[in-house]
Design an enzyme around this catalytic site. Structure first.
Site, mmCIF file in Angstrom:
data_model
loop_
_atom_site.group_PDB
_atom_site.id
_atom_site.type_symbol
_atom_site.label_atom_id
_atom_site.label_comp_id
_atom_site.label_asym_id
_atom_site.label_seq_id
_atom_site.Cartn_x
_atom_site.Cartn_y
_atom_site.Cartn_z
ATOM 1 N N CYS B 177 0.810 -1.223 0.000
ATOM 2 C CA CYS B 177 0.000 0.000 0.000
ATOM 3 C C CYS B 177 0.841 1.270 0.000
ATOM 4 C CB CYS B 177 -0.942 -0.019 1.190
ATOM 5 S SG CYS B 177 -1.892 -1.556 1.253
ATOM 6 N N HIS B 317 -2.549 8.355 5.689
ATOM 7 C CA HIS B 317 -2.796 7.042 5.084
ATOM 8 C C HIS B 317 -4.251 6.670 5.397
ATOM 9 C CE1 HIS B 317 -1.868 3.259 3.296
ATOM 10 N NE2 HIS B 317 -2.006 2.568 4.394
ATOM 11 N N GLU B 328 -1.307 5.523 13.227
ATOM 12 C CA GLU B 328 -0.916 6.724 12.484
ATOM 13 C C GLU B 328 -1.007 7.948 13.392
ATOM 14 O OE1 GLU B 328 -2.910 7.311 8.728
ATOM 15 O OE2 GLU B 328 -1.363 8.740 8.097
ATOM 16 N N LYS B 349 -9.269 8.431 1.548
ATOM 17 C CA LYS B 349 -9.842 7.084 1.465
ATOM 18 C C LYS B 349 -11.274 7.045 1.981
ATOM 19 C CE LYS B 349 -5.404 4.650 1.681
ATOM 20 N NZ LYS B 349 -4.427 5.713 2.033
ATOM 21 N N HIS B 354 -9.547 2.557 -0.505
ATOM 22 C CA HIS B 354 -8.105 2.307 -0.475
ATOM 23 C C HIS B 354 -7.687 1.749 -1.836
ATOM 24 C CE1 HIS B 354 -4.142 1.453 0.541
ATOM 25 N NE2 HIS B 354 -4.287 0.708 1.614
ATOM 26 N N PHE B 413 1.164 -3.265 3.963
ATOM 27 C CA PHE B 413 1.227 -4.641 4.462
ATOM 28 C C PHE B 413 2.635 -5.144 4.228
ATOM 29 C CE2 PHE B 413 -3.167 -6.918 4.095
ATOM 30 C CZ PHE B 413 -3.563 -6.331 5.274
#
Lengths: 410, 426
Positions: B177, B317, B328, B349, B354, B413
């Site tokens: 990502c 993010h 975060e 997002k 995403h 990830f």
């Protein structure tokens, strides 16, 4: 501009393949001058495959939970990465690992073949693709399999198992992954953007789902073993090989400061992509790349480790390029390392760089493949080795490595 | 030549001179901006394949005028090509014989999908054989060579190379990502090395296919708040329950500011700094103390030569998973300190889902558009703030505000974290 002048040394090598584990096993296998090791001609018939030597993976991957969370291509890569870190003397050195960058060349997409077979049977029985997949997969798929399918999860596992954390990048694109990975590592170190990088790739060739990806383009060699240069009369083809190949590349000053000695120095690297829409394009690109990496060498005997795969037209065009070096005054002594270890795709260019560094460190090339009609003997001390990488579908690259007079005890 | 052509470390300043965008809200920057500024969502019920019985039935799918092209790599390519063409037109770089620099493409890993496996399985050559032996027998006939060219890991970048004719080897990169941000970083680094004075950074991802949805679902990563779809993605909210898969592409034309000025191109902004750090804790979770995320953000600020107080806005993010948004926040707090209290934060997002490999590139494009328009895009569905995440979230409606410097985060990830410091044109 970032400082553009650092010399790039190879200070660590980790190898795992059909020839065994470690640098000595690999040089030994090549020096015997015999044919290829460990070819399975039955398990994947009609395709021969170079299978990995038996390895106890727990020697580099101590935790059972880590072993369980990975599939075999990740075991191979994490193992080879660990060997490279040990060889460079930075394994378990927390402060060095924290400043070591990681670059991986990866493909993967490892499948559960039995689940796939089950879904396919249901699809055919019922004539409905998506309903069948939707009903079977949620209970049949292991959640952790996904983490073996993502290309970047080899890098993720190397960070987890070996604590390499400064940064992590994964390049994809079959052979181009290996070219991109080595090129990115060399250029960053040369420019001072990084001081020490663990870079390499891994392939588990012993998977029918992987073979399918190559065979869709009719790229596999379906017959008895032959060296890569001798397959063109039957249309060419590659014999895949399982392997992990990792290198520690390091700025000379950084290596000297910590007392590390090099196998060799990477002097130049260049890559490109021939369109491959007409005959001769690959050869022309290789000629251009050669002028970029060997700009002012006077004609001389030149050792070449070729990453030729055996597929056509790539292999014949590379051979044409190599033959032409004679007319330019070079005397090429070519070794296609894929003839012995199989074609290792993403790992192939890193593997070639590793073998070149080993040969340079001891000053002698290894003998030609048994029964090969194209590879000439070389008896003089080897000072430079050209490593080629020509993708079976796309991508061309070349690196020039040089002997370093403060090399390691071999 | 002015002094502004080099940064404090003496490196070429990297300008953005063209951008392109595709998301579930539309094709092109203008179409997207009009929707995003109003806080509209592109998340919808999936109709591409049957979803009854699945836990998650929604996604930010991209629709094409002439229908879905048939597979992930084909749509991934089509979106990237469209966004790249938009970017090159804006940059005024359509006339040269090809793009005058390297191309870095963040793209998902390649894989056959079930319709392809079915076609192979049903080929008459494999009769009597089972499983992969049967698929291999079909492949051996040579009837599937076009499938080969569509499903290699190199495919998307290779087809883009044919369309756009960049210099050299097309580079395919994956940091999960964080891939889109990594593609930008690769371009910035190449320009700083002096190898090139232009680079094309592309993030593109069309992963909404049946098996991918099931796999993310099995990892319990996806929101199951299927009704109404537009309300599912709710970063930083108390009731957030996972991310929403989505498709899209973002493209940035990067140039040395020197080259951009010399040819009279408009500078849309600069990539001031890039930072990254890998986690060594877990395959899908970040280290509880946030070391790697904090490190990536600090590295980006250091690379940019920016003090925390210079950050005017954080493009988070913000995936809407319980874990990410909490980590975060803690990491931003650790790096920005008290300055975080007066720093607006939002997650695109919430509206476009995403977009995985594409997210970092799409969010960079949107960040520059926010700088240009002095308008901060909202985090929609922010009805119930998570009390453990006390951020100045740009809640539900866009907010006016002059922004000069943006921190954009991307965490992947596998523990691959990247952060970018994006700034207004000097």
């Amino acid at each position: 501009m970032d400082n553009p002048t650092q010399e790039v040394w190879v200070t660590g090598i980790g190898l795992l393949s059909c020839a065994g584990e470690g640098t000595a096993a690999h040089m030994g296998a090549f020096d015997q001058g015999v044919g290829p090791a460990h070819i399975d001609t039955q398990g994947f018939a009609p395709y021969p495959v170079h299978t990995l030597a038996a390895i106890d993976m727990s020697r580099q991957i101590a935790k059972k939970s880590d072993l369980r969370q990975m599939e075999r291509w990740q075991h191979i890569g994490v193992y080879a990465a660990g060997l490279a870190l040990e060889d460079a003397g930075i394994a378990h050195q927390a402060h060095l690992l924290a400043e070591t960058h990681l670059i991986v060349a990866a493909g993967s997409g490892e499948r559960d073949a039995s689940v796939d077979a089950k879904v396919l049977e249901a699809i055919v029985a019922r004539g409905d693709t998506e309903l069948s997949a939707k009903e079977i997969l949620p209970t049949a798929l292991r959640p952790t399999l996904f983490l073996a399918q993502l290309s970047n999860l080899l890098a993720g596992n190397i960070s987890i198992v070996h604590n390499v954390t400064a940064s992590s990048r994964t390049f994809m694109g079959e052979e181009m992954a290996g070219l991109s990975a080595i090129e990115n590592a060399v250029r960053r170190i040369a420019a001072g953007q990084a001081q020490i990088i663990l870079v390499g790739g891994a392939l588990n060739a012993e998977r029918k789902d992987l073979l399918l990806g190559y065979e869709l383009g009719c790229n596999l060699w379906p017959g008895d073993y032959a060296p890569v240069w001798q397959r063109h009369t039957a249309g060419g083809g590659l014999i895949p090989g399982s392997a992990g190949a990792f290198l520690v590349l390091e700025a000379r000053a950084h290596a000297q400061e910590r007392g590390a000695r090099p196998y060799a120095s990477v002097r130049a690297i260049a890559t490109d992509r021939a369109r491959r829409s007409e005959p001769g394009q690959i050869r022309r690109i290789l000629q251009q790349l050669f002028r970029q990496v060997v700009p002012d060498l006077t004609p001389m005997p030149l050792a070449i480790l070729s990453g030729a795969s055996g597929t056509e037209p790539a292999t014949q065009e590379e051979r044409d390029f190599l033959n032409n070096l004679d007319t330019d005054g070079f005397t090429p002594a070519v070794r296609a390392f894929g003839s012995r270890l199989g074609h290792t795709v993403e790992a192939h260019f890193p593997l070639g760089i590793a073998l070149a560094a080993l040969a340079l460190n001891r000053g002698a090339l290894f003998p030609p493949s048994a029964g090969d009609i194209f590879e000439d003997a070389m008896t003089t001390q080897v000072e430079r080795i050209l490593v080629t990488g020509v993708g079976h579908w796309r991508g061309e690259g070349m690196a020039l490595l040089e002997r370093v007079d403060v090399g390691r005890a071999s | 030549m002015g002094n502004n052509l080099k940064d404090a470390q003496g490196r070429p300043v990297v300008a953005v001179t063209g951008m392109g965008l595709v998301t579930s809200l539309g094709w092109g920057k203008a179409a997207n901006w009009a929707q995003l500024a109003l806080g509209r969502s592109g998340i919808r019920t999936i109709t591409r394949f049957p979803t009854d019985g699945l836990r998650t039935t929604i996604a930010g799918t991209v629709t094409c005028a002439d229908g879905h092209p048939g597979s992930t790599p084909e749509l991934t390519f089509a979106m990237a090509r469209s966004a790249a063409e938009e970017a090159l037109i804006q940059a005024g770089m359509t006339e040269s014989p090809g793009f005058p620099g390297p191309m870095f493409v963040a793209t998902p890993p390649a894989e056959l999908e079930w319709p392809q496996r079915k076609a192979l399985f049903e080929h008459p050559s494999g009769e009597g054989l089972q499983g992969y032996d049967r698929l291999l027998a079909a492949a051996r006939t040579g009837d599937f060579k076009s499938m080969f060219e569509t499903f290699q890991f190199a495919t998307v970048a290779d087809h883009l190379a044919t369309a756009l004719a960049p210099r050299g080897l097309p580079v395919s990169v994956s940091t999960a990502c964080a891939s889109g941000a990594t593609a930008i970083q690769l371009g910035v680094e190449a320009i700083r090395r002096g190898e090139t004075d232009a680079a094309l950074a592309i993030g593109t991802d069309s992963s909404v296919q049946l098996e991918a949805l099931i796999r993310f679902s099995l990892l319990s990563a996806l929101s199951t708040r299927n009704e109404p779809p537009q309300r599912a993605s709710r970063p930083f909210s108390k009731g957030r329950d996972g991310f929403v898969m989505a498709e899209g592409a973002g493209v940035l034309v990067l140039e040395s500011l020197e080259r951009a000025q010399a040819r009279g191109a408009k500078c849309l902004g600069i990539i001031r700094g890039c930072g990254e750090m890998a986690d060594d804790y877990h395959r899908t979770r970040s280290k509880p103390d946030g070391t790697a995320i904090i490190g990536a953000i600090r590295n980006a600020l250091r690379d940019a030569g920016a003090a925390p107080e210079e950050i005017d806005y954080v493009n988070a993010h913000g995936t809407s998973t319980p874990e990410n948004d909490k980590m975060e926040y803690l990491s931003l707090k650790a790096v920005l300190g008290d300055h975080l209290e007066v720093t607006p934060v939002s997650s695109n997002k919430s509206m476009i889902g995403h977009t995985l490999s594409a997210a970092g590139a799409i969010e960079a494009v949107l960040s520059f558009m926010m700088i240009e328009n002095s308008l901060l895009l909202p985090t929609i569905n922010y009805d119930e703030p998570d009390p453990d995440i006390p951020l100045d979230v740009v809640a539900n409606a866009a907010r006016r505000g002059i922004v000069r410097t943006v921190l954009s985060n991307s965490f992947g990830f596998g523990g691959q974290n990247a952060a970018l410091v994006l700034a207004a044109a000097p």
